[in-house]
Design a protein around this motif. Structure first.
Motif, PDB file in Angstrom:
ATOM      1  N   THR A   1      19.110 -49.830  12.474  1.00 56.99           N
ATOM      2  CA  THR A   1      18.962 -48.376  12.490  1.00 56.99           C
ATOM      3  C   THR A   1      18.639 -47.882  11.085  1.00 56.99           C
ATOM      4  O   THR A   1      19.296 -48.271  10.113  1.00 56.99           O
ATOM      5  CB  THR A   1      20.250 -47.711  12.995  1.00 56.99           C
TER       6      THR A   1
ATOM      7  N   THR B   1      11.423 -48.400  20.568  1.00 62.42           N
ATOM      8  CA  THR B   1      11.737 -47.748  19.286  1.00 62.42           C
ATOM      9  C   THR B   1      11.539 -46.252  19.432  1.00 62.42           C
ATOM     10  O   THR B   1      10.514 -45.796  19.965  1.00 62.42           O
ATOM     11  CB  THR B   1      10.838 -48.289  18.170  1.00 62.42           C
TER      12      THR B   1
ATOM     13  N   GLN C   1      16.161 -48.777  17.494  1.00 64.71           N
ATOM     14  CA  GLN C   1      15.478 -49.694  18.417  1.00 64.71           C
ATOM     15  C   GLN C   1      16.482 -50.181  19.446  1.00 64.71           C
ATOM     16  O   GLN C   1      17.511 -50.767  19.085  1.00 64.71           O
ATOM     17  CB  GLN C   1      14.865 -50.881  17.660  1.00 64.71           C
TER      18      GLN C   1
ATOM     19  N   ASN D   1      15.842 -43.513  12.976  1.00 65.74           N
ATOM     20  CA  ASN D   1      14.977 -44.423  13.729  1.00 65.74           C
ATOM     21  C   ASN D   1      15.822 -45.554  14.298  1.00 65.74           C
ATOM     22  O   ASN D   1      16.499 -46.272  13.545  1.00 65.74           O
ATOM     23  CB  ASN D   1      13.887 -44.981  12.802  1.00 65.74           C
TER      24      ASN D   1
ATOM     25  N   PRO E   1       7.217 -43.263  21.650  1.00 62.68           N
ATOM     26  CA  PRO E   1       8.474 -44.002  21.796  1.00 62.68           C
ATOM     27  C   PRO E   1       9.445 -43.315  22.733  1.00 62.68           C
ATOM     28  O   PRO E   1      10.094 -43.951  23.554  1.00 62.68           O
ATOM     29  CB  PRO E   1       9.012 -44.043  20.351  1.00 62.68           C
TER      30      PRO E   1
ATOM     31  N   ASN F   1      11.734 -54.046  24.002  1.00 58.95           N
ATOM     32  CA  ASN F   1      12.386 -53.262  22.949  1.00 58.95           C
ATOM     33  C   ASN F   1      11.666 -51.932  22.796  1.00 58.95           C
ATOM     34  O   ASN F   1      10.430 -51.896  22.717  1.00 58.95           O
ATOM     35  CB  ASN F   1      12.380 -54.012  21.626  1.00 58.95           C
TER      36      ASN F   1
END
Length: 481
Positions: free
Chosen positions: A104, A172, A162, A160, A55, A170
């Motif tokens: 989030t 992440t 995005q 975490n 990511p 998108n």
């Protein structure tokens, strides 16, 4: 000899060469196996590393900037210091040069002796300019409540997020905060550890009393009279700012069962709210008291201590008690005064036994003077009563005439004999008080003489009573040679 030696050497060489080839094949096989295993391990670790960093690599590939900040205090101190039970807010701030496309997720905070609760489920969204770019930011709040005095270390927290990439996809990514340190201390030495306390910025306490027989309209005073068996419900609500409901103390546990009532606590009600960045907690306690005895029933005052984090001082709140008058029922009255009834009954039995024993005793023994005189006066036999006093005077003092009797001053004072009692008696006045005072004085005079005679100490040296005689006897003695 050489041929033989060569032959032997040749034979030896032919014997050992196949063996060396076999060992080389074994070593080659083991090397292949070990290499294959190491290749699997290395490829697995590389795959795991790629899966973990993909990511971030994807975000970097799409030229998306993401940063993360976390702190517990705005002060410049390296290790912020707070009070035990004080609310500590952990801020987690995440930002991106693009915008957020998903929710989030923040990892859990698990630290011993520390309560962590995310009371505000929504983040504060805002933007800021950074190096000519507009960044979208989210600020999350996690409330912390230290339970003991010590140094706390919050390990890295996984966040975490995005975000949107420039190509419309998108991305992440997972970021980790730096370890956060702070310190919790006991705020004051005046805190009584045997009593519960808590920390807050502001505290309010309300109290309500409710009677089970209280009418709805509260107009009839007769219906509000309490009787044994009725119930009184006491409700105390504690509201505190910047605290947690489970940390608020149970104040009514200080008042347990007694002979006057039985306490039955109801389940407590806890409430935690958040309004415009202000955290407020409340604890509602309710206890039902069943009255067991009549009379005055008192509920004492209760005390609540708390540390004011705004003023940095220890404060106490006194919750006022109440007093009620409870009427007895027949059963409660007998139960409440059973011991008193037993005592009175026992006293009556002893009095009756004493009367019976006294009657039997005086049936064969002379009656006391005061009883004989009282009976004669009550019957109006004044002449007989006068003769009884003269006989008592002759028997006790050896005097035949009351005018010749000398009354001792102490006897006269103790029995309140007046100076004119004798003259009034001789004049023939029929007065029960005069007869009684003279009879008591005559009786007491005899008893006093007996006591004084018993306490009289014999003289140790009777010759010292006449010093002149002792001197004359000493002068007549002739010294011995």
């Amino acid at each position: 000899m050489k041929n033989i030696g060569w032959f032997k050497y040749e034979r030896k060489t032919q014997y050992t060469r196949p063996r060396l080839k076999h060992q080389q094949r074994l070593l080659s096989g083991w090397a292949v196996i070990v290499g294959y295993i190491m290749l699997l391990i290395f490829s697995g670790s590389v795959y795991a590393q790629r899966a973990q960093t993909q990511p971030e690599t994807q975000a970097a590939k799409n030229k998306v900037n993401v940063d993360l900040r976390a702190w517990v205090d705005d002060s410049s101190n390296d290790v912020p210091t707070f009070s035990v039970y004080q609310q500590v807010i952990l801020y987690v701030d995440v930002g991106t040069s693009r915008w957020f496309t998903g929710g989030t997720r923040i990892g859990a905070v698990e630290v011993p002796d520390l309560i962590a609760k995310q009371r505000n489920q929504l983040a504060t969204n805002y933007t800021e300019r950074h190096s000519g770019q507009t960044w979208s930011r989210q600020r999350w709040e996690i409330t912390l409540y230290p339970q003991v005095a010590k140094n706390f270390v919050i390990p890295p927290i996984a966040v975490n997020v995005q975000v949107s990439a420039p190509d419309g996809t998108n991305v992440t990514t997972t970021l980790y905060t730096q370890p956060i340190r702070f310190k919790a201390v006991l705020p004051s030495g005046e805190i009584k550890q045997d009593r519960p306390w808590f920390s807050a910025s502001q505290v309010g306490v309300t109290q309500q009393w409710l009677q089970s027989n209280q009418a709805a309209d509260n107009h009839s005073s007769e219906e509000r009279h309490l009787r044994v068996g009725d119930a009184i419900t006491r409700t105390i609500t504690i509201v505190a700012d910047n605290s947690l409901s489970i940390l608020l103390p149970d104040v009514m546990t200080q008042l347990e069962h007694s002979e006057q009532f039985q306490a039955y606590p109801e389940p407590n009600t806890f409430t935690d709210t958040q309004t415009r960045g202000e955290y407020r907690s409340s604890r509602k306690e309710q206890v039902v008291y069943i009255l067991q005895q009549g009379g005055e029933v008192s509920f004492p005052n209760l005390e609540l201590q708390w540390w004011n984090t705004d003023k940095q001082q220890l404060e106490r709140i006194e919750i006022e008690g109440a007093q009620y008058h409870v009427k007895h029922t027949l059963k409660s009255f007998l139960r409440a005064y059973a011991h008193l009834f037993l005592i009175v009954f026992a006293m009556l039995v002893f009095v009756m036994i004493g009367i019976v024993v006294t009657r039997r005793y005086y049936s064969s023994h002379p009656k006391p003077n005061w009883l004989v005189l009282r009976k004669l006066i009550k019957q109006g036999k004044w002449g007989t009563a006068r003769a009884f006093i003269y006989s008592q005077l002759r028997r006790e003092t050896k005097n035949l005439q009351i005018a010749q009797w000398h009354i001792d001053r102490q006897v006269q004072s103790e029995h309140r004999v007046r100076d004119d009692d004798v003259s009034r008696f001789l004049d023939g006045e029929e007065n029960a008080s005069i007869f009684t005072r003279l009879s008591n004085a005559i009786q007491y005079s005899k008893n006093r003489k007996v006591r004084l005679a018993g306490l009289k100490v014999p003289e140790a040296l009777p010759q010292l009573k006449n010093p002149a005689q002792f001197k004359s006897q000493g002068d007549n003695k002739t010294p011995s040679k």
